[in-house]
Design a protein around this motif. Structure first.
Motif, PDB file in Angstrom:
ATOM      1  N   THR A  84       0.933  -1.184   0.066  1.00 24.17           N
ATOM      2  CA  THR A  84       0.000  -0.120   0.182  1.00 24.17           C
ATOM      3  C   THR A  84       0.721   1.261   0.144  1.00 24.17           C
ATOM      4  O   THR A  84       0.473   2.338  -0.744  1.00 24.17           O
ATOM      5  CB  THR A  84      -0.966  -0.212   1.177  1.00 24.17           C
ATOM      6  N   THR A  85       2.079   1.408   0.824  1.00 23.07           N
ATOM      7  CA  THR A  85       2.789   2.519   0.717  1.00 23.07           C
ATOM      8  C   THR A  85       3.563   2.731  -0.630  1.00 23.07           C
ATOM      9  O   THR A  85       3.898   3.627  -1.052  1.00 23.07           O
ATOM     10  CB  THR A  85       3.910   2.289   1.888  1.00 23.07           C
ATOM     11  N   VAL A  86       3.914   1.601  -1.217  1.00 22.85           N
ATOM     12  CA  VAL A  86       4.567   1.681  -2.402  1.00 22.85           C
ATOM     13  C   VAL A  86       3.594   2.135  -3.668  1.00 22.85           C
ATOM     14  O   VAL A  86       4.110   3.296  -4.219  1.00 22.85           O
ATOM     15  CB  VAL A  86       5.124   0.239  -2.888  1.00 22.85           C
ATOM     16  N   LEU A  87       2.245   1.689  -3.520  1.00 27.68           N
ATOM     17  CA  LEU A  87       1.322   2.331  -4.365  1.00 27.68           C
ATOM     18  C   LEU A  87       1.001   3.802  -4.110  1.00 27.68           C
ATOM     19  O   LEU A  87       0.909   4.326  -5.052  1.00 27.68           O
ATOM     20  CB  LEU A  87      -0.137   1.413  -4.197  1.00 27.68           C
ATOM     21  N   GLY A  88       0.920   4.075  -2.940  1.00 27.90           N
ATOM     22  CA  GLY A  88       0.817   5.450  -2.644  1.00 27.90           C
ATOM     23  C   GLY A  88       1.748   6.339  -2.952  1.00 27.90           C
ATOM     24  O   GLY A  88       1.569   7.509  -3.711  1.00 27.90           O
ATOM     25  N   ALA A 107       4.284  10.544  -6.698  1.00 29.35           N
ATOM     26  CA  ALA A 107       5.147  10.623  -7.513  1.00 29.35           C
ATOM     27  C   ALA A 107       4.820  11.006  -8.988  1.00 29.35           C
ATOM     28  O   ALA A 107       5.352  12.208  -9.634  1.00 29.35           O
ATOM     29  CB  ALA A 107       6.233   9.306  -7.630  1.00 29.35           C
ATOM     30  N   GLY A 108       3.703  10.349  -9.332  1.00 24.10           N
ATOM     31  CA  GLY A 108       2.952  10.528 -10.576  1.00 24.10           C
ATOM     32  C   GLY A 108       2.265  12.110 -10.719  1.00 24.10           C
ATOM     33  O   GLY A 108       2.412  12.639 -11.644  1.00 24.10           O
ATOM     34  N   LEU A 109       1.692  12.250  -9.468  1.00 26.41           N
ATOM     35  CA  LEU A 109       0.959  13.498  -9.388  1.00 26.41           C
ATOM     36  C   LEU A 109       1.907  14.752  -9.508  1.00 26.41           C
ATOM     37  O   LEU A 109       1.756  15.546 -10.338  1.00 26.41           O
ATOM     38  CB  LEU A 109       0.298  13.711  -8.196  1.00 26.41           C
ATOM     39  N   ALA A 110       3.047  14.563  -8.663  1.00 25.71           N
ATOM     40  CA  ALA A 110       4.195  15.555  -8.731  1.00 25.71           C
ATOM     41  C   ALA A 110       4.710  15.590 -10.301  1.00 25.71           C
ATOM     42  O   ALA A 110       4.956  16.835 -10.681  1.00 25.71           O
ATOM     43  CB  ALA A 110       5.292  15.278  -7.962  1.00 25.71           C
ATOM     44  N   ASP A 111       5.096  14.646 -10.892  1.00 29.01           N
ATOM     45  CA  ASP A 111       5.642  14.611 -12.254  1.00 29.01           C
ATOM     46  C   ASP A 111       4.612  15.489 -13.275  1.00 29.01           C
ATOM     47  O   ASP A 111       5.016  16.402 -14.055  1.00 29.01           O
ATOM     48  CB  ASP A 111       5.683  13.234 -12.775  1.00 29.01           C
ATOM     49  N   GLN A 112       3.253  15.039 -13.190  1.00 36.38           N
ATOM     50  CA  GLN A 112       2.176  15.614 -13.914  1.00 36.38           C
ATOM     51  C   GLN A 112       2.238  17.232 -13.611  1.00 36.38           C
ATOM     52  O   GLN A 112       1.802  18.037 -14.608  1.00 36.38           O
ATOM     53  CB  GLN A 112       0.892  14.959 -13.635  1.00 36.38           C
TER      54      GLN A 112
END
Length: 127
Positions: free
Chosen positions: A2-6, A11-16
């Motif tokens: 769950t932590t890895v998925l979060g 990270a994806g949100l920050a990149d976007q």
């Protein structure tokens, strides 16, 4: 897990949000609404890059539009005003394509009327 998925989602949100090519940083709506309000029957919007097809269709329904690459391959329109819209011009391939399109449109019978600069979008209007 769950932590890895979060962390992956964060990270994806920050990149976007930090990506300089984020589509929200481009004023496609404003540019195409301006073209749509000024275009008359017989006018054409040529755009580059080709993958803007859905964006152009969404924001300028009813306006004749085609990718610049298609017009260059099959002949540029000879009647009506032509709005050449270029974006992502920091890409050398797209910039070269738009440059060659501008060169072709600068030849007779076309004449550059004006340029419009929106946020990360350039438009050249020809008569």
């Amino acid at each position: 897990a769950t932590t890895v998925l979060g962390l992956t989602l964060v990270a994806g949100l920050a990149d976007q949000q930090l990506n300089p090519n984020n589509p929200r940083d481009f004023d496609f709506r404003g540019a195409l609404e301006q073209i749509r309000s000024e275009a008359r029957p017989g006018d054409t919007v040529l755009y580059a890059p080709d993958y803007l097809r859905d964006v152009v269709g969404y924001y300028s329904p009813g306006v004749r539009a085609e990718p610049l690459s298609h017009a260059q391959a099959h002949g540029l329109p000879s009647k009506g005003h032509i709005f050449l819209m270029g974006s992502f011009l920091d890409d050398p391939g797209i910039a070269a394509q738009v440059g060659s399109g501008r060169y072709a449109l600068d030849q007779r019978p076309h004449r550059l009327i004006r340029t419009i600069n929106r946020k990360r979008i350039h438009i050249w209007e020809y008569s």
